[in-house]
Design an enzyme around this catalytic site. Structure first.
Site, mmCIF file in Angstrom:
data_model
loop_
_atom_site.group_PDB
_atom_site.id
_atom_site.type_symbol
_atom_site.label_atom_id
_atom_site.label_comp_id
_atom_site.label_asym_id
_atom_site.label_seq_id
_atom_site.Cartn_x
_atom_site.Cartn_y
_atom_site.Cartn_z
ATOM 1 C CD GLU A 169 34.420 -18.270 -35.020
ATOM 2 O OE1 GLU A 169 34.023 -19.393 -34.987
ATOM 3 O OE2 GLU A 169 35.707 -17.952 -34.652
ATOM 4 C CD GLU A 251 33.713 -25.592 -32.297
ATOM 5 O OE1 GLU A 251 34.318 -24.989 -33.084
ATOM 6 O OE2 GLU A 251 33.455 -25.091 -31.122
#
Length: 398
Positions: A169, A251
């Site tokens: 990622e 986030e």
């Protein structure tokens, strides 16, 4: 994209990838059903936990993705992105964020955007893949919260269109507020795309490579290979892997209402900001999707690593490092050490490793990553030395 972010926040002390985890969230995926807003309510906000909508041009998917809290959260789709209109609740900043509201191109588990096929990083098409994102940050003082704004690039060793990616990622942080920091530790600072970025590396069952812009920006438009190539040079991604998704969103750990992705585009060829169109039209997705939990790294150490020299001679040595887990079971660990000048590792066992300059990064092998509370494991290596054969002054563990 496939999975729910792999970032982490740290409490107070800690600069350099999240030093350790006080609570390792399980890496096992949990099955959930994707909920799409009924077609008749095209302009309605997405408030169900995993609600999704397809953009009006049919290219991208918008998701509420509220996976880490039971408190209400709502995403309002727009013609070119989305706005986070409600983000109640807060979670501890020494753990994972409460959600990842986002827009994506590619596959989020089995939910893929129309016509998408994973792109091999070894092929010529990969070099033409661009991503463009523009975000809006609320004016200072208008919203309380701790969050990051990031887009993600996901890679898998196979052309995966469902399930958890196991390659890497690659996260690109445009900006952040408060204490959030990426998984792992800060290992470098680089100049890329006309800016300076702090580079973080960690492993949560897959490599997590994060590029944190040292000064906040509200937009980015560039080939995805820009960051991939840097991670490739560091040994954290492989040219044989496949790009499976590009995501952009936020986030939040606390608050977050008012954050917005004002435009997003991703795909082959030059990326440009989408032309405004009608409100996104939600589509039905009866196929269940799966989400994974994050594995947080906190500012409080949860594992430690102690080196020792087993034998040494003029031009080399054999050393062993004992990894000791903290008070909570974990799956996966990473150690980072700065070797004394002149040392080069020639062989290592019971772990996977890379050496960049004097930095030795070791991750667990497939058989010794799961550690119960207080459990230990070891790895060892042989090194060639043109100077000292001493052990590293310190070995950090996460």
């Amino acid at each position: 994209m496939p999975r729910l972010r792999a970032l982490v926040a740290t409490a107070g002390p800690k600069l350099g990838a999240a030093a350790a985890v006080t609570a390792l969230v399980a890496g096992a995926a949990t099955a959930v059903t994707t909920l799409d807003t009924p077609r008749a309510a095209a302009a309605a906000a997405l408030c169900d936990q995993y609600a999704k909508a397809t953009t009006a041009d049919g290219k991208y998917r918008i998701q509420n993705n509220r996976w880490g809290t039971a408190e209400p959260q709502c995403v309002e789709p727009t013609a070119t992105g989305f706005r986070l209109t409600r983000a109640d609740g807060a979670v501890a900043t020494d753990g994972p964020p409460k959600s990842y509201p986002s827009i994506y191109w590619g596959c989020h588990y089995a939910d893929c955007t129309p016509g998408f096929t994973p792109v091999p990083a070894s092929g010529s098409t990969f070099g033409s893949v661009r991503a463009s994102v523009a975000v809006t940050y609320p004016a200072p003082g208008s919203v309380a919260g701790e969050w990051d704004a990031a887009y993600d690039l996901w890679f898998d060793p196979t052309p995966r269109t469902d399930g958890q990616n196991t390659g890497a990622e690659v996260m690109v942080w445009l900006g952040h507020a408060g204490r959030p920091q990426p998984v792992g530790r800060k290992v470098a600072t680089v100049a890329l795309a006309g800016a300076t970025w702090d580079v973080w590396f960690g492993n949560t069952g897959w490599n997590v490579v994060s590029y944190v812009r040292t000064t906040r920006t509200s937009s980015l438009d560039l080939p995805v290979s820009t960051f991939f190539d840097d991670a490739l040079a560091r040994g954290w991604v492989q040219r044989s892997w496949y790009l499976t998704s590009v995501q952009a969103g936020f986030e939040p750990w606390t608050g977050g209402a008012g954050l917005a992705v004002t435009s997003f585009s991703a795909g082959t060829g030059a990326a440009t900001s989408p032309t405004p169109t009608a409100n996104p039209t939600p589509t039905a997705s009866p196929t269940p999707t799966v989400t994974r939990a994050k594995r947080p790294t906190s500012g409080r150490p949860v594992c430690s690593a102690t080196p020792r020299t087993d034998s040494a001679w003029g031009a080399g040595a054999v050393q062993t490092v004992t990894v000791t887990n903290g008070a909570q079971a974990r799956t996966g660990w990473t150690t980072v050490a700065t070797l004394p000048a002149g040392q080069t590792v020639t062989n290592l066992w019971n772990g996977t490793w890379t050496q960049s300059g004097r930095t030795l990064t070791v991750e667990n092998a497939s058989w010794n990553g799961s550690l119960a509370a207080g459990a230990t494991t070891t790895f060892g290596y042989q090194l060639a030395a043109t100077g000292s054969t001493a052990t590293p002054a310190a070995v950090t563990c996460s």
